[in-house]
Design an enzyme around this catalytic site. Sequence first.
Site, mmCIF file in Angstrom:
data_model
loop_
_atom_site.group_PDB
_atom_site.id
_atom_site.type_symbol
_atom_site.label_atom_id
_atom_site.label_comp_id
_atom_site.label_asym_id
_atom_site.label_seq_id
_atom_site.Cartn_x
_atom_site.Cartn_y
_atom_site.Cartn_z
ATOM 1 C CE1 TYR A 98 0.455 -34.229 28.796
ATOM 2 C CE2 TYR A 98 1.037 -33.641 26.549
ATOM 3 C CZ TYR A 98 1.230 -33.505 27.907
ATOM 4 O OH TYR A 98 2.196 -32.645 28.382
ATOM 5 C CB SER B 136 2.078 -29.440 26.433
ATOM 6 O OG SER B 136 2.713 -30.251 25.474
#
Length: 689
Positions: free
Chosen positions: A579, A566
């Site tokens: 995250y 990501s």
Amino acid sequence: MSNSATVPSLWDDAKAAKLDEPGLLLYRSNLLGADLRITNFGGGNTSAKVVAKDPLTGEPTTVLWVKGSGGDIGSMKLDGFATLYMDRLESLKGLYKSLDQEDAMVHALNHCIFDLNPRAPSIDTCLHGYVPYPHVDHVHSDAVIAIAASEDSEKLTREIFGDEMGYLPWQRPGIDLGIKLGEMAKKNPHYVGVVLGSHGLFTWGQTAKECYDTTLRIINKAAVWLDRNAVKPAFKGAKVEALPESERRAAALRLLPEIRGRISKHERKIGHFVDSPEVLEFVNSNMLEQLAPLGTSCPDHFLRTKIRPLIVPHDADGAALDTLVEAYRADYASYYERCKHADSPAIRDPNAVIYLVPRVGMLSFAKDKATARIAAEFYVNAINVMRGASGVSAYKGLPEQEAFNIEYWLLEEAKLSRMPKPKSLAGRVAFITGGAGGIGSAIASKLLSEGACVVLADIDQVSLNEVTAGFAKTYGRDNVRGVKMDVTSEEAVVQAMNETALAFGGVDIVVNNAGITIAAPVEDTTLDLWNKNQAVMGTGYFLVGREGYRLLKRQNLGGSMVFICSKNAVAASPGASAYCAVKAGELHLARCMALEGAPHGIRVNVVNPDAVLRGSKIWQGPWREQRAASLRISQDELEEHYRKRSLLQRSVYPEDIAEGVYFFASDLSNKSTGNFLNVDAGNAASFTR
């Protein structure tokens, strides 16, 4: 005789009554080709002589409709038939003088084409055209080939069929054999067909149904006779006992990647495993060592399975496999040198296609899964032929020189040269986690479109079934598998990787993609939330990466691993500490694995998406609400917000991520490892540092 050994008629008079002659030919063909006891995939052919209007003269003319080159009668459509003027086909007889004109006569078939049909005629065209009956079938029934491949095949043909069937000794198909077949049928009007030595069966009739019924009757007559007269037990009984199923699977799981690695250095191969009762009966038998080296008899069997199989002990270690594989290659090279002609094509891949493993079963390898599976099916047919022939006589394979002449036939070489160039990922196997999601399925679609076989792993069984079925319909059922897998379970990950190796022989591309998104400010991040992020995207990536790495290393073929991380792997975001932390961990895990994998040719790279909303499961739940709340905008405004935030002012879609994965999975990036690629439409905060 058991009902399973005889072939039932599937003819439907009501359906047939609605069809014209070409339609009846297609109907008959599809019925015959649907049963492997009648003929193999791509094997055999059918024909009908149909009166049609000549497009040049407007006058009626007789046209031969015959299966075109390379077709399959079980699955073909009307456009799979070649069409030829019968009068022109007959005129070729006047041009033909000697056997050295055979190939030229095949080329001359192009001058007989009716109505500019682009479908190329097959080598058997003259055999169909010169039989003086409107409808002709040529099939490779195991029962009939068992008779044809016996040492006393002509005597058995007379004994079983009396005076209703003729016999012609082995000869390579072409105009000369076509002329002989036609003359035999003409001189013996009581014949309903002919057995071709070491080859197969020709039958004929005045109508499509009569021809179909005759074909089935002759096949069933042979099957019943063989069953009643065969010496039992087959193959002189068992020499060894089969291992229990779990142990057979374990042995296949060990051997498939080991063999695949040894034979895929120049062209990647896909594997297939069969341990059906007929295979186990043969590989465990007293006659295995006697019969296997003889190879197959029927040309169609031979072309799919090579000159002979390789027998591999179930407990062979790496050194033993090296010796066996090298010895087979050397033997194949000697066969080529003994049999080659001055104009023979260069030697082809010298590796075996079929690997017979006593106590375990049969492995087959080919350039794609369908070809590997079909090769195994052909060898099962060959086993049935050897069982039948050795049960009533002695089995006889094709003479070595004849086998070579077929394998290296210049016409066969020309056909191979016309095949499309292999796609960039042909022969490669990809394993994708989160495969049923938006990004995962987009990656799968891209890799499948480039020729890879794909295993989709996902925890959502319903979505997995739906996505897998869709890909099977688009790309073929041979090329895709779905396996339910929880990435946090070590046992599940090991099992899923084993299923991949058992289905395709190994793996070449591992895509770590499964993920979740649950965000909260750091002071509101519970231990459960933290641990869940770590379990799915930390432990999950580790387990899949480790098991994929182990399989890649065993094959010794190199390979590519791609981690879907990501933007947050390199650029932190507020309100998502769990995250972001685990994404940074994924990135560093990939770099560590790149260091360890490099000596083995295993490349590990990362694709960093950002804000892929369309089709993404992670944007369908709480994450969407949390991101919208964090940005103080409505959920409907999210995609536009992320588009405008990007430097290029563009939205990022799942297929964009798939392109990045394809780059790292393919040879386009074969000198890249330890890298990451941002696919985010431009985000300055995540620029490479």
